[in-house]
Enzyme design. Sequence first.
Site, PDB file in Angstrom:
ATOM      1  N   ASP A 170       0.865  -1.160   0.000  1.00 21.25           N
ATOM      2  CA  ASP A 170       0.000   0.000   0.000  1.00 21.25           C
ATOM      3  C   ASP A 170       0.914   1.227   0.000  1.00 21.25           C
ATOM      4  O   ASP A 170       2.069   1.157   0.423  1.00 21.25           O
ATOM      5  CB  ASP A 170      -0.929  -0.006   1.229  1.00 21.25           C
ATOM      6  N   ASP A 173      -7.746  -7.493   0.787  1.00 21.99           N
ATOM      7  CA  ASP A 173      -6.783  -7.614   1.892  1.00 21.99           C
ATOM      8  C   ASP A 173      -7.509  -7.210   3.164  1.00 21.99           C
ATOM      9  O   ASP A 173      -8.370  -6.304   3.125  1.00 21.99           O
ATOM     10  CB  ASP A 173      -5.572  -6.687   1.682  1.00 21.99           C
ATOM     11  N   CYS A 176     -10.449 -29.564   8.938  1.00 23.23           N
ATOM     12  CA  CYS A 176      -9.482 -28.537   8.534  1.00 23.23           C
ATOM     13  C   CYS A 176      -8.080 -29.133   8.616  1.00 23.23           C
ATOM     14  O   CYS A 176      -7.755 -29.843   9.572  1.00 23.23           O
ATOM     15  CB  CYS A 176      -9.599 -27.310   9.443  1.00 23.23           C
ATOM     16  N   CYS A 184      -5.227 -27.501   8.899  1.00 27.20           N
ATOM     17  CA  CYS A 184      -4.195 -26.644   9.512  1.00 27.20           C
ATOM     18  C   CYS A 184      -3.681 -27.325  10.776  1.00 27.20           C
ATOM     19  O   CYS A 184      -4.363 -28.184  11.365  1.00 27.20           O
ATOM     20  CB  CYS A 184      -4.778 -25.260   9.838  1.00 27.20           C
ATOM     21  N   CYS A 240      -5.990 -27.532  13.896  1.00 30.83           N
ATOM     22  CA  CYS A 240      -7.099 -28.495  13.841  1.00 30.83           C
ATOM     23  C   CYS A 240      -6.608 -29.933  13.789  1.00 30.83           C
ATOM     24  O   CYS A 240      -7.242 -30.831  14.340  1.00 30.83           O
ATOM     25  CB  CYS A 240      -7.985 -28.203  12.638  1.00 30.83           C
ATOM     26  N   HIS A 242      -4.923 -21.024  11.516  1.00 28.41           N
ATOM     27  CA  HIS A 242      -6.254 -21.548  11.169  1.00 28.41           C
ATOM     28  C   HIS A 242      -7.065 -20.514  10.382  1.00 28.41           C
ATOM     29  O   HIS A 242      -7.683 -20.814   9.364  1.00 28.41           O
ATOM     30  CB  HIS A 242      -7.029 -21.968  12.425  1.00 28.41           C
TER      31      HIS A 242
END
Length: 371
Positions: free
Chosen positions: A102, A276, A314, A316, A319, A345
Amino acid sequence: EVSITKFPADERKIIAKAHDKYKKARAGIINTRHGQIHTPAFMPVGTKGTVKAMLPESVQTTGADIILGNTYHLMLQPGAKRVFKLGGLHKFMNWSKPLLTDSGGFQVMSLSKLRKITEEGVIFNSHIDGSKFMLSPESSTEIQYLLGSTITMAFDECTPYPSTYEQAKSSMELTSRWAKRSRKAFYSRDGYGQFGIIQGSIYNDLRLKSALDLIELDFEGYAIGGLAVGEGQELMFKVLDYAPDLLPINKPRYLMGVGKPADIIGAVQRGIDMFDCVIPTRSGRNGQAFTKYGVVNIRNSKYKEDNTPLEEDCLCPACKNYTKAYLHYLVKVKEILGAMLMTWHNLMYFQKLMLRIREYIAQGKDFDFIS
Ligand SMILES: CO[C@@H]1O[C@H](CNc2nc3cc4c(=O)[nH]c(N)nc4cc3[nH]2)[C@H]2OC(C)(C)O[C@@H]12
Ligand SMILES: [Zn+2]
Protein backbone atom coordinates in the site's frame (compact mmCIF):
# COMPACT_ATOMS: atom_id res chain seq x y z
CA GLU A 1 -12.78 -8.45 -23.83
CA VAL A 2 -13.76 -4.84 -24.40
CA SER A 3 -13.00 -2.38 -21.65
CA ILE A 4 -16.26 -0.90 -20.40
CA THR A 5 -15.19 2.70 -21.01
CA LYS A 6 -15.53 2.21 -24.79
CA PHE A 7 -19.32 2.26 -24.45
CA PRO A 8 -21.16 5.62 -24.47
CA ALA A 9 -22.39 6.78 -21.03
CA ASP A 10 -26.03 5.67 -21.42
CA GLU A 11 -24.94 2.20 -22.59
CA ARG A 12 -22.60 2.04 -19.57
CA LYS A 13 -25.68 2.35 -17.38
CA ILE A 14 -27.48 -0.38 -19.33
CA ILE A 15 -24.47 -2.70 -19.10
CA ALA A 16 -24.15 -2.10 -15.37
CA LYS A 17 -27.85 -2.84 -14.86
CA ALA A 18 -27.75 -5.87 -17.18
CA HIS A 19 -25.33 -7.69 -14.91
CA ASP A 20 -27.33 -9.72 -12.44
CA LYS A 21 -25.92 -10.72 -9.07
CA TYR A 22 -23.68 -13.56 -10.25
CA LYS A 23 -22.84 -12.35 -13.78
CA LYS A 24 -20.31 -9.87 -12.42
CA ALA A 25 -18.37 -12.48 -10.49
CA ARG A 26 -15.26 -13.58 -12.35
CA ALA A 27 -12.40 -15.98 -11.68
CA GLY A 28 -9.03 -15.56 -13.33
CA ILE A 29 -5.24 -15.53 -13.08
CA ILE A 30 -2.96 -12.50 -12.79
CA ASN A 31 0.53 -13.32 -14.13
CA THR A 32 3.39 -11.47 -12.43
CA ARG A 33 7.19 -11.57 -12.24
CA HIS A 34 6.88 -13.42 -8.92
CA GLY A 35 4.26 -15.96 -9.94
CA GLN A 36 0.54 -16.27 -10.56
CA ILE A 37 -2.32 -14.87 -8.48
CA HIS A 38 -5.55 -16.88 -8.65
CA THR A 39 -8.52 -14.55 -8.35
CA PRO A 40 -10.73 -13.89 -6.50
CA ALA A 41 -7.73 -13.64 -4.15
CA PHE A 42 -7.31 -12.80 -0.47
CA MET A 43 -4.03 -11.13 0.54
CA PRO A 44 -2.89 -11.74 4.13
CA VAL A 45 -1.58 -8.50 5.65
CA GLY A 46 2.17 -8.46 6.36
CA THR A 47 2.43 -4.79 7.32
CA LYS A 48 6.02 -4.73 8.64
CA GLY A 49 7.46 -7.37 6.32
CA THR A 50 5.97 -10.27 8.25
CA VAL A 51 2.52 -11.80 8.49
CA LYS A 52 2.37 -11.62 12.28
CA ALA A 53 2.97 -14.95 14.07
CA MET A 54 3.49 -16.81 10.78
CA LEU A 55 6.55 -18.12 8.95
CA PRO A 56 6.36 -17.19 5.23
CA GLU A 57 6.44 -20.89 4.30
CA SER A 58 3.45 -21.42 6.61
CA VAL A 59 1.59 -18.57 4.90
CA GLN A 60 2.34 -20.34 1.62
CA THR A 61 0.84 -23.63 2.87
CA THR A 62 -2.46 -21.86 3.57
CA GLY A 63 -2.71 -21.22 -0.19
CA ALA A 64 -1.96 -17.49 -0.28
CA ASP A 65 -0.50 -16.38 -3.64
CA ILE A 66 0.28 -12.81 -2.56
CA ILE A 67 0.73 -10.81 0.64
CA LEU A 68 0.47 -7.13 1.43
CA GLY A 69 3.17 -4.87 2.93
CA ASN A 70 3.05 -1.22 3.94
CA THR A 71 5.16 1.63 2.62
CA TYR A 72 4.45 3.74 5.73
CA HIS A 73 5.77 1.22 8.27
CA LEU A 74 8.73 -0.01 6.21
CA MET A 75 9.95 3.50 5.32
CA LEU A 76 10.10 4.34 9.05
CA GLN A 77 11.74 1.03 10.03
CA PRO A 78 14.03 -0.47 8.72
CA GLY A 79 13.93 2.14 5.91
CA ALA A 80 13.41 1.54 2.19
CA LYS A 81 17.05 2.23 1.23
CA ARG A 82 18.27 -0.34 3.76
CA VAL A 83 15.82 -2.99 2.49
CA PHE A 84 17.00 -2.21 -1.06
CA LYS A 85 20.66 -2.56 -0.02
CA LEU A 86 19.82 -5.90 1.63
CA GLY A 87 18.33 -7.25 -1.60
CA GLY A 88 14.72 -6.06 -1.45
CA LEU A 89 11.69 -7.06 0.62
CA HIS A 90 11.24 -10.48 -1.04
CA LYS A 91 14.74 -11.54 0.04
CA PHE A 92 14.62 -9.72 3.37
CA MET A 93 11.44 -11.55 4.48
CA ASN A 94 12.04 -14.74 2.50
CA TRP A 95 8.80 -14.48 0.47
CA SER A 96 9.38 -15.22 -3.21
CA LYS A 97 5.77 -14.88 -4.44
CA PRO A 98 3.97 -11.61 -5.33
CA LEU A 99 4.01 -8.69 -2.90
CA LEU A 100 1.61 -5.74 -3.02
CA THR A 101 2.50 -2.63 -1.02
CA ASP A 102 0.00 0.00 0.00
CA SER A 103 1.25 3.50 -0.81
CA GLY A 104 1.19 4.97 2.69
CA GLY A 105 -1.38 7.78 2.63
CA PHE A 106 -4.04 5.75 4.39
CA GLN A 107 -1.61 4.60 7.10
CA VAL A 108 -0.36 8.15 7.70
CA MET A 109 -3.96 9.26 8.34
CA SER A 110 -4.75 6.33 10.62
CA LEU A 111 -1.44 6.15 12.51
CA SER A 112 0.61 9.32 12.64
CA LYS A 113 -0.50 12.09 14.97
CA LEU A 114 0.79 15.32 13.46
CA ARG A 115 0.41 15.59 9.72
CA LYS A 116 -0.20 18.24 7.07
CA ILE A 117 -1.68 17.58 3.65
CA THR A 118 -0.30 19.85 0.90
CA GLU A 119 -0.51 19.67 -2.91
CA GLU A 120 3.05 18.28 -2.80
CA GLY A 121 2.21 15.42 -0.47
CA VAL A 122 1.73 14.60 3.23
CA ILE A 123 4.15 15.89 5.87
CA PHE A 124 3.93 13.86 9.08
CA ASN A 125 5.69 12.94 12.30
CA SER A 126 6.58 9.29 12.76
CA HIS A 127 4.31 7.60 15.31
CA ILE A 128 7.46 5.83 16.55
CA ASP A 129 9.84 8.67 17.46
CA GLY A 130 8.10 11.82 16.22
CA SER A 131 10.72 12.51 13.51
CA LYS A 132 9.47 14.41 10.45
CA PHE A 133 8.77 12.70 7.10
CA MET A 134 7.13 13.57 3.80
CA LEU A 135 5.26 11.15 1.57
CA SER A 136 4.44 12.25 -1.96
CA PRO A 137 3.39 10.46 -5.14
CA GLU A 138 7.05 10.46 -6.20
CA SER A 139 8.56 9.36 -2.85
CA SER A 140 5.90 6.69 -2.24
CA THR A 141 6.45 5.25 -5.72
CA GLU A 142 10.23 5.30 -5.27
CA ILE A 143 9.98 3.61 -1.85
CA GLN A 144 7.85 0.84 -3.34
CA TYR A 145 10.43 0.42 -6.12
CA LEU A 146 13.23 0.14 -3.51
CA LEU A 147 11.18 -2.48 -1.64
CA GLY A 148 10.81 -4.39 -4.91
CA SER A 149 7.00 -4.56 -4.80
CA THR A 150 5.35 -6.69 -7.45
CA ILE A 151 2.28 -4.46 -7.35
CA THR A 152 2.79 -0.79 -6.45
CA MET A 153 -0.18 1.28 -5.29
CA ALA A 154 -0.61 4.87 -6.51
CA PHE A 155 -0.34 7.52 -3.78
CA ASP A 156 -3.87 8.63 -2.95
CA GLU A 157 -5.87 10.37 -0.29
CA CYS A 158 -8.39 8.03 1.34
CA THR A 159 -11.47 10.25 1.64
CA PRO A 160 -12.81 9.87 5.20
CA TYR A 161 -16.38 8.72 5.84
CA PRO A 162 -18.64 10.62 6.20
CA SER A 163 -17.65 13.44 3.84
CA THR A 164 -19.80 16.11 2.22
CA TYR A 165 -20.03 16.11 -1.57
CA GLU A 166 -17.68 19.12 -1.74
CA GLN A 167 -15.13 17.48 0.59
CA ALA A 168 -15.28 14.23 -1.40
CA LYS A 169 -14.96 16.13 -4.69
CA SER A 170 -11.83 18.06 -3.75
CA SER A 171 -10.31 14.95 -2.14
CA MET A 172 -11.00 12.88 -5.27
CA GLU A 173 -9.51 15.63 -7.48
CA LEU A 174 -6.34 15.64 -5.34
CA THR A 175 -6.15 11.86 -5.71
CA SER A 176 -6.44 12.25 -9.51
CA ARG A 177 -3.56 14.76 -9.60
CA TRP A 178 -1.49 12.50 -7.34
CA ALA A 179 -2.34 9.46 -9.49
CA LYS A 180 -0.91 11.23 -12.54
CA ARG A 181 2.32 11.99 -10.66
CA SER A 182 2.45 8.44 -9.28
CA ARG A 183 2.05 7.01 -12.80
CA LYS A 184 4.83 9.29 -14.13
CA ALA A 185 7.15 8.24 -11.28
CA PHE A 186 6.53 4.51 -11.84
CA TYR A 187 9.42 2.59 -13.39
CA SER A 188 7.50 0.05 -15.45
CA ARG A 189 9.08 -3.39 -15.91
CA ASP A 190 7.71 -6.65 -17.27
CA GLY A 191 5.80 -8.60 -14.63
CA TYR A 192 5.49 -5.63 -12.26
CA GLY A 193 2.41 -3.43 -12.10
CA GLN A 194 1.00 -0.28 -10.59
CA PHE A 195 -2.65 0.03 -9.53
CA GLY A 196 -4.60 3.28 -9.45
CA ILE A 197 -6.99 3.82 -6.53
CA ILE A 198 -10.36 5.44 -7.21
CA GLN A 199 -12.02 7.63 -4.61
CA GLY A 200 -15.28 9.62 -4.59
CA SER A 201 -16.78 8.34 -1.33
CA ILE A 202 -20.47 7.42 -1.77
CA TYR A 203 -21.16 9.83 -4.65
CA ASN A 204 -21.57 7.98 -7.96
CA ASP A 205 -20.68 10.88 -10.22
CA LEU A 206 -17.44 11.43 -8.28
CA ARG A 207 -16.66 7.71 -8.48
CA LEU A 208 -17.20 7.87 -12.26
CA LYS A 209 -14.97 10.96 -12.66
CA SER A 210 -12.28 9.31 -10.53
CA ALA A 211 -12.45 6.16 -12.68
CA LEU A 212 -12.25 8.11 -15.94
CA ASP A 213 -9.28 10.17 -14.69
CA LEU A 214 -7.39 6.99 -13.70
CA ILE A 215 -8.34 4.95 -16.77
CA GLU A 216 -6.58 7.62 -18.84
CA LEU A 217 -3.37 6.70 -17.01
CA ASP A 218 -3.71 3.08 -18.11
CA PHE A 219 -2.74 1.39 -14.84
CA GLU A 220 -2.21 -2.38 -14.77
CA GLY A 221 -5.04 -2.68 -12.26
CA TYR A 222 -7.46 -0.58 -10.23
CA ALA A 223 -8.36 -0.44 -6.54
CA ILE A 224 -11.53 0.92 -5.03
CA GLY A 225 -10.42 3.04 -2.09
CA GLY A 226 -12.35 5.04 0.48
CA LEU A 227 -14.37 2.02 1.61
CA ALA A 228 -14.19 -0.13 4.77
CA VAL A 229 -13.70 3.13 6.62
CA GLY A 230 -16.78 2.97 8.82
CA GLU A 231 -19.55 3.32 6.23
CA GLY A 232 -20.92 -0.16 7.00
CA GLN A 233 -21.68 -3.08 4.69
CA GLU A 234 -24.94 -1.75 3.25
CA LEU A 235 -23.43 1.54 2.05
CA MET A 236 -20.29 -0.25 0.86
CA PHE A 237 -22.38 -2.63 -1.25
CA LYS A 238 -24.39 0.33 -2.58
CA VAL A 239 -21.16 1.80 -3.97
CA LEU A 240 -20.05 -1.63 -5.19
CA ASP A 241 -23.34 -2.07 -7.06
CA TYR A 242 -21.92 0.28 -9.71
CA ALA A 243 -18.25 1.22 -9.05
CA PRO A 244 -16.55 -1.96 -10.35
CA ASP A 245 -18.42 -1.55 -13.65
CA LEU A 246 -16.76 1.85 -14.18
CA LEU A 247 -13.36 0.12 -14.31
CA PRO A 248 -11.84 -1.72 -17.28
CA ILE A 249 -13.45 -5.17 -17.41
CA ASN A 250 -10.14 -6.79 -18.41
CA LYS A 251 -8.02 -5.53 -15.51
CA PRO A 252 -7.85 -6.62 -11.86
CA ARG A 253 -10.13 -4.84 -9.38
CA TYR A 254 -8.92 -4.65 -5.76
CA LEU A 255 -11.18 -3.66 -2.84
CA MET A 256 -8.85 -2.31 -0.12
CA GLY A 257 -9.25 -3.37 3.49
CA VAL A 258 -12.08 -5.88 3.02
CA GLY A 259 -13.11 -7.90 4.87
CA LYS A 260 -15.24 -10.41 6.70
CA PRO A 261 -16.32 -13.51 4.69
CA ALA A 262 -19.78 -12.08 3.96
CA ASP A 263 -18.22 -8.79 2.75
CA ILE A 264 -15.88 -10.71 0.44
CA ILE A 265 -18.71 -12.82 -1.03
CA GLY A 266 -20.87 -9.76 -1.66
CA ALA A 267 -17.98 -7.88 -3.24
CA VAL A 268 -17.01 -10.82 -5.51
CA GLN A 269 -20.64 -10.94 -6.67
CA ARG A 270 -20.25 -7.27 -7.64
CA GLY A 271 -17.09 -7.86 -9.69
CA ILE A 272 -14.15 -7.53 -7.26
CA ASP A 273 -11.07 -9.71 -7.76
CA MET A 274 -8.65 -8.93 -4.88
CA PHE A 275 -8.96 -8.34 -1.13
CA ASP A 276 -6.78 -7.61 1.89
CA CYS A 277 -7.84 -7.41 5.53
CA VAL A 278 -6.29 -7.59 8.99
CA ILE A 279 -9.29 -9.50 10.34
CA PRO A 280 -8.03 -13.13 10.06
CA THR A 281 -4.64 -12.29 11.59
CA ARG A 282 -5.63 -9.59 14.11
CA SER A 283 -8.75 -11.40 15.35
CA GLY A 284 -6.83 -14.70 15.45
CA ARG A 285 -4.34 -13.15 17.86
CA ASN A 286 -7.30 -11.87 19.87
CA GLY A 287 -8.74 -15.39 20.21
CA GLN A 288 -11.38 -15.35 17.46
CA ALA A 289 -11.42 -18.34 15.09
CA PHE A 290 -13.44 -18.35 11.86
CA THR A 291 -15.14 -21.73 11.38
CA LYS A 292 -17.98 -23.16 9.29
CA TYR A 293 -20.00 -23.08 12.52
CA GLY A 294 -19.44 -19.33 12.84
CA VAL A 295 -16.86 -17.34 14.80
CA VAL A 296 -15.51 -19.17 17.85
CA ASN A 297 -14.33 -16.95 20.72
CA ILE A 298 -11.85 -19.46 22.07
CA ARG A 299 -11.43 -17.58 25.38
CA ASN A 300 -15.02 -18.52 26.28
CA SER A 301 -14.94 -20.83 29.31
CA LYS A 302 -17.17 -23.33 27.53
CA TYR A 303 -14.05 -24.46 25.59
CA LYS A 304 -11.79 -25.12 28.56
CA GLU A 305 -12.47 -28.87 28.47
CA ASP A 306 -13.54 -29.15 24.84
CA ASN A 307 -11.36 -31.92 23.46
CA THR A 308 -12.41 -31.41 19.83
CA PRO A 309 -10.63 -29.39 17.10
CA LEU A 310 -11.92 -26.04 15.80
CA GLU A 311 -12.94 -27.84 12.59
CA GLU A 312 -12.65 -31.64 12.27
CA ASP A 313 -11.88 -31.50 8.52
CA CYS A 314 -9.48 -28.54 8.53
CA LEU A 315 -5.90 -29.43 7.57
CA CYS A 316 -4.20 -26.64 9.51
CA PRO A 317 -1.90 -27.65 12.43
CA ALA A 318 -4.31 -26.16 14.99
CA CYS A 319 -7.10 -28.49 13.84
CA LYS A 320 -4.94 -31.51 13.00
CA ASN A 321 -2.94 -31.69 16.22
CA TYR A 322 -4.69 -29.68 18.92
CA THR A 323 -8.01 -29.23 20.69
CA LYS A 324 -10.10 -26.19 21.50
CA ALA A 325 -9.20 -26.80 25.17
CA TYR A 326 -5.51 -26.39 24.40
CA LEU A 327 -6.12 -23.29 22.23
CA HIS A 328 -8.35 -21.86 24.98
CA TYR A 329 -5.54 -22.38 27.50
CA LEU A 330 -2.77 -20.96 25.25
CA VAL A 331 -4.76 -17.80 24.46
CA LYS A 332 -5.81 -17.33 28.10
CA VAL A 333 -2.19 -17.50 29.32
CA LYS A 334 -1.06 -15.41 26.31
CA GLU A 335 1.35 -18.08 25.05
CA ILE A 336 2.88 -17.17 21.65
CA LEU A 337 1.85 -20.56 20.26
CA GLY A 338 -1.78 -19.53 20.77
CA ALA A 339 -1.39 -16.56 18.41
CA MET A 340 0.44 -18.77 15.90
CA LEU A 341 -2.16 -21.55 15.78
CA MET A 342 -5.19 -19.24 15.74
CA THR A 343 -3.64 -17.12 12.97
CA TRP A 344 -2.72 -20.18 10.93
CA HIS A 345 -6.25 -21.55 11.17
CA ASN A 346 -7.89 -18.24 10.19
CA LEU A 347 -5.62 -17.73 7.18
CA MET A 348 -6.38 -21.29 6.09
CA TYR A 349 -10.10 -20.60 6.52
CA PHE A 350 -9.95 -17.44 4.38
CA GLN A 351 -7.94 -19.16 1.64
CA LYS A 352 -10.37 -22.11 1.62
CA LEU A 353 -13.22 -19.63 1.24
CA MET A 354 -11.48 -18.03 -1.77
CA LEU A 355 -10.75 -21.45 -3.28
CA ARG A 356 -14.40 -22.45 -3.00
CA ILE A 357 -15.54 -19.14 -4.49
CA ARG A 358 -13.15 -19.63 -7.44
CA GLU A 359 -14.42 -23.17 -7.97
CA TYR A 360 -18.09 -22.14 -7.82
CA ILE A 361 -17.52 -19.32 -10.31
CA ALA A 362 -15.61 -21.65 -12.65
CA GLN A 363 -18.55 -24.09 -12.50
CA GLY A 364 -21.02 -21.23 -13.00
CA LYS A 365 -22.64 -22.09 -9.67
CA ASP A 366 -24.21 -19.58 -7.27
CA PHE A 367 -22.15 -19.12 -4.13
CA ASP A 368 -23.82 -16.66 -1.81
CA PHE A 369 -24.50 -19.25 0.88
CA ILE A 370 -20.78 -19.96 1.40
CA SER A 371 -19.22 -18.28 4.41
C1 LIG B 1 -11.47 -4.09 9.14
O1 LIG B 1 -10.19 -3.49 9.35
C2 LIG B 1 -10.27 -2.13 9.69
O2 LIG B 1 -10.62 -1.41 8.51
C3 LIG B 1 -9.45 -0.90 7.92
C4 LIG B 1 -9.37 -1.54 6.57
N1 LIG B 1 -10.04 -0.64 5.64
C5 LIG B 1 -9.36 0.00 4.71
N2 LIG B 1 -9.92 0.89 3.87
C6 LIG B 1 -8.91 1.37 3.11
C7 LIG B 1 -8.90 2.37 2.11
C8 LIG B 1 -7.67 2.70 1.50
C9 LIG B 1 -7.57 3.75 0.51
O3 LIG B 1 -8.57 4.41 0.15
N3 LIG B 1 -6.36 4.03 -0.01
C10 LIG B 1 -5.25 3.33 0.36
N4 LIG B 1 -4.07 3.65 -0.22
N5 LIG B 1 -5.28 2.34 1.26
C11 LIG B 1 -6.48 2.01 1.86
C12 LIG B 1 -6.51 1.00 2.85
C13 LIG B 1 -7.72 0.69 3.48
N6 LIG B 1 -8.04 -0.18 4.49
C14 LIG B 1 -8.30 -1.28 8.77
O4 LIG B 1 -7.60 -0.04 9.04
C15 LIG B 1 -7.90 0.37 10.38
C16 LIG B 1 -6.62 0.22 11.18
C17 LIG B 1 -8.49 1.76 10.34
O5 LIG B 1 -8.89 -0.56 10.89
C18 LIG B 1 -8.89 -1.70 10.07
ZN1 LIG C 1 -7.89 -25.23 11.14
